[in-house]
Design a protein around this motif. Sequence first.
Motif, mmCIF file in Angstrom:
data_model
loop_
_atom_site.group_PDB
_atom_site.id
_atom_site.type_symbol
_atom_site.label_atom_id
_atom_site.label_comp_id
_atom_site.label_asym_id
_atom_site.label_seq_id
_atom_site.Cartn_x
_atom_site.Cartn_y
_atom_site.Cartn_z
ATOM 1 N N UNK A 24 72.041 59.865 37.656
ATOM 2 C CA UNK A 24 71.062 60.082 38.780
ATOM 3 C C UNK A 24 70.164 60.096 37.116
ATOM 4 N N UNK A 25 69.065 59.216 37.324
ATOM 5 C CA UNK A 25 68.040 58.595 36.084
ATOM 6 C C UNK A 25 67.185 59.537 36.242
ATOM 7 N N UNK A 26 66.515 59.774 36.855
ATOM 8 C CA UNK A 26 65.215 60.459 37.096
ATOM 9 C C UNK A 26 65.672 62.490 36.696
ATOM 10 N N UNK A 27 64.149 62.788 35.842
ATOM 11 C CA UNK A 27 64.287 64.249 35.514
ATOM 12 C C UNK A 27 64.648 65.245 36.718
ATOM 13 N N UNK A 28 63.161 64.667 37.448
ATOM 14 C CA UNK A 28 62.708 65.424 39.010
ATOM 15 C C UNK A 28 62.278 64.937 39.703
ATOM 16 N N UNK A 29 61.940 65.162 41.240
ATOM 17 C CA UNK A 29 61.427 64.918 41.983
ATOM 18 C C UNK A 29 60.179 65.363 42.898
ATOM 19 N N UNK A 30 59.655 65.213 42.673
ATOM 20 C CA UNK A 30 57.698 65.895 43.018
ATOM 21 C C UNK A 30 58.217 65.456 44.860
ATOM 22 N N UNK A 31 58.062 66.783 45.336
ATOM 23 C CA UNK A 31 57.855 67.581 46.372
ATOM 24 C C UNK A 31 57.156 66.687 47.389
ATOM 25 N N UNK A 32 55.807 65.839 46.805
ATOM 26 C CA UNK A 32 54.964 65.534 47.419
ATOM 27 C C UNK A 32 54.810 64.087 48.121
ATOM 28 N N UNK A 33 55.930 63.274 46.482
ATOM 29 C CA UNK A 33 56.513 61.925 46.794
ATOM 30 C C UNK A 33 57.440 62.346 48.102
ATOM 31 N N UNK A 34 58.280 63.104 47.589
ATOM 32 C CA UNK A 34 59.201 62.425 49.930
ATOM 33 C C UNK A 34 58.687 63.138 50.993
ATOM 34 N N UNK A 35 57.535 64.100 50.468
ATOM 35 C CA UNK A 35 56.687 64.193 51.544
ATOM 36 C C UNK A 35 56.337 62.889 52.309
ATOM 37 N N UNK A 36 55.693 62.116 51.461
ATOM 38 C CA UNK A 36 54.624 60.624 51.666
ATOM 39 C C UNK A 36 55.957 59.403 52.204
ATOM 40 N N UNK A 62 72.146 54.181 43.306
ATOM 41 C CA UNK A 62 72.114 54.517 41.747
ATOM 42 C C UNK A 62 70.336 54.136 41.609
ATOM 43 N N UNK A 63 69.669 53.855 42.927
ATOM 44 C CA UNK A 63 68.375 53.614 42.786
ATOM 45 C C UNK A 63 67.940 53.706 44.148
ATOM 46 N N UNK A 64 66.765 54.813 44.059
ATOM 47 C CA UNK A 64 66.139 55.345 45.828
ATOM 48 C C UNK A 64 66.602 56.812 45.982
ATOM 49 N N UNK A 65 67.090 57.285 45.431
ATOM 50 C CA UNK A 65 67.323 59.252 45.391
ATOM 51 C C UNK A 65 66.176 59.694 45.994
ATOM 52 N N UNK A 67 64.196 58.473 48.440
ATOM 53 C CA UNK A 67 63.643 57.979 49.708
ATOM 54 C C UNK A 67 65.304 58.569 50.436
ATOM 55 N N UNK A 68 66.652 58.317 49.744
ATOM 56 C CA UNK A 68 67.665 58.930 50.183
ATOM 57 C C UNK A 68 67.354 60.412 50.909
ATOM 58 N N UNK A 69 66.913 60.611 49.746
ATOM 59 C CA UNK A 69 66.293 62.366 50.004
ATOM 60 C C UNK A 69 65.526 62.615 51.515
ATOM 61 N N UNK A 70 64.201 61.362 51.293
ATOM 62 C CA UNK A 70 63.029 61.792 52.721
ATOM 63 C C UNK A 70 63.597 61.885 53.651
ATOM 64 N N UNK A 71 64.819 60.513 53.375
ATOM 65 C CA UNK A 71 65.370 60.711 54.884
ATOM 66 C C UNK A 71 66.265 61.473 55.312
ATOM 67 N N UNK A 72 66.844 62.379 54.491
ATOM 68 C CA UNK A 72 67.102 62.716 54.835
ATOM 69 C C UNK A 72 66.208 64.508 55.245
ATOM 70 N N UNK A 73 64.726 64.896 54.941
ATOM 71 C CA UNK A 73 64.203 65.731 55.170
ATOM 72 C C UNK A 73 63.439 64.846 56.910
ATOM 73 N N UNK A 74 63.509 63.488 56.906
ATOM 74 C CA UNK A 74 63.516 62.975 57.916
ATOM 75 C C UNK A 74 64.336 63.304 58.974
ATOM 76 N N UNK A 75 65.573 63.876 59.186
ATOM 77 C CA UNK A 75 66.319 64.235 60.100
ATOM 78 C C UNK A 75 67.224 62.447 60.813
#
Length: 304
Positions: A24-36, A62-65, A67-75
């Motif tokens: 995991x190469x990201x320190x944190x994930x912004x919810x607004x980016x995942x929502x978008x 390894x790349x696309x965390x 997008x994966x979180x967004x896919x889970x959120x979008x069911x």
Amino acid sequence: MESNSSPPLETLTVIDLELDPRVEARHSYRSKDIDEYARIMSEGDELPPISVFEIDSKLVVVDGWHRVKAAIQADLLMITGKVYRGFSLEEAITFAAQSNDEHGLRRSRSDKEKAVTIVLCNEKLQKKSDHDVARICKVSHPFVSKIRKRLIAKGMIAKNDVVISSNGKVMKSRDLWSIHKNNTNQTLPIGNVQFSGTILDDDQKFKVKEYFESNSSDDRFANHVFNIRLKTSRRIKKMIEKSKADINKNSAILREVKEKIAKDKRELKDLESDSKDDERYIHGQEIFKDIFLDKKIGIPFNLP
């Protein structure tokens, strides 16, 4: 891993993907980016494919965390990605540390620190030099050195006595600074240590071996720091001496300029004095002419 090796696109099941914190190469994930991202995916629009490494029969993202979180959120059940097979965990970490610099959301300083951290926390990758880690993570060498010292102080990683260079050579992390004068791209073994880029004679080999056997790494580092400070002080002293010489030279030039200005003022004053004398002489001549020509005096001039 070759940078140009790109596998074909595959449709992957979201629930089969592994979000491993080791890559995991990201320190944190912004919810607004995942929502978008979730909104874009829900509307049927496609985002760039994610990158997945198959490690121990697991599909590790390894790349696309985001997008994966967004896919889970979008069911969503499926997502498009590229699967790299036949690579090690270290290669996956290297890929992850490099990927976010080339595309996607811009990395913050915390993201860069996280990329360096996941590389240094790997048992094999942490043996790489700070220069190589900096090249992998697309950051500066001092940036890596600072994070390595912080992780060592926290006890998260061990202090390495050897490092592995980019060409695979094993070298002392606190190498002797005085033996790297003639770079000949050769490597000579000394016990379990290899010095890259230097040819040593027998006497130098003995001195180097004796030095490492009789001094601890902390002592060698202290000597190294002392020599750096000594060289720095000598360099500063030379700079000060040069500055003093320049000041003396400029002072001499300034004195010459002042003397020339004073001389010019004296000559100008002499010229002004001569000019006034000339004016008085001319005025006297005019008065003399007026008297003898009887222009101003009305008395007839009787000649005998």
